[in-house]
Design a protein around this motif. Structure first.
Motif, PDB file in Angstrom:
ATOM      1  N   ASP A 152       0.871  -1.160   0.000  1.00 13.99           N
ATOM      2  CA  ASP A 152       0.000   0.000   0.000  1.00 13.99           C
ATOM      3  C   ASP A 152       0.916   1.220   0.000  1.00 13.99           C
ATOM      4  O   ASP A 152       1.425   1.613   1.051  1.00 13.99           O
ATOM      5  N   LYS A 198       0.278   4.159   2.296  1.00 17.98           N
ATOM      6  CA  LYS A 198       0.606   3.973   3.713  1.00 17.98           C
ATOM      7  C   LYS A 198       2.069   3.584   3.918  1.00 17.98           C
ATOM      8  O   LYS A 198       2.484   3.358   5.059  1.00 17.98           O
ATOM      9  N   ASN A 199       2.822   3.483   2.833  1.00 17.45           N
ATOM     10  CA  ASN A 199       4.230   3.069   2.926  1.00 17.45           C
ATOM     11  C   ASN A 199       4.373   1.711   3.621  1.00 17.45           C
ATOM     12  O   ASN A 199       5.251   1.512   4.458  1.00 17.45           O
TER      13      ASN A 199
END
Length: 125
Positions: A72, A75-76
């Motif tokens: 993702d 969201k890192n």
């Protein structure tokens, strides 16, 4: 880029775990990410890797049909969903990152530049 793996634990054979790899630092979407594992007295072993956009994935034979890698970028985060765990999956699991071009997936451990600390997965029979 900094990475930190989490989500390991002690489970029984057949159970599932989801490992997470949190990243910070430079542009995460420039990096391909891989999961590797190391059992006691053994070399690093490739598990799965994913391209920078998440569209291309590669799995070791040990992971095919049981593990799923995903990411993702907003969201890192990178994840490794592990189902049907076996005793032989017991190891320390590491996530690692390397700068890649679009669509590239790296399975060679020696190419990875950035590593997080591992998370222990123990599977009891």
């Amino acid at each position: 880029v900094q990475l930190q793996a989490s989500g390991g634990g002690l489970v029984q054979a057949g159970d599932s775990l989801r490992l997470s790899c949190a990243t910070s630092g430079r542009t995460f979407s420039d990096y391909g990410v891989g999961w590797f594992r190391q059992a006691p007295e053994k070399e690093y072993e490739f598990v799965a890797a994913i391209s920078r956009a998440g569209k291309v994935r590669r799995y070791a034979d040990l992971a095919k049909g049981r593990f799923t890698i995903s990411r993702d970028n907003a969201k890192n985060m990178v994840y490794l969903q592990m189902n049907g765990l076996k005793r032989e999956d017991t190891a320390i699991y590491f996530c690692a990152a390397v700068v890649v071009v679009t669509g590239e997936v790296v399975t060679n451990v020696e190419r990875y530049s950035y590593w997080g600390q591992g998370t222990q997965v123990t599977v009891s029979s």
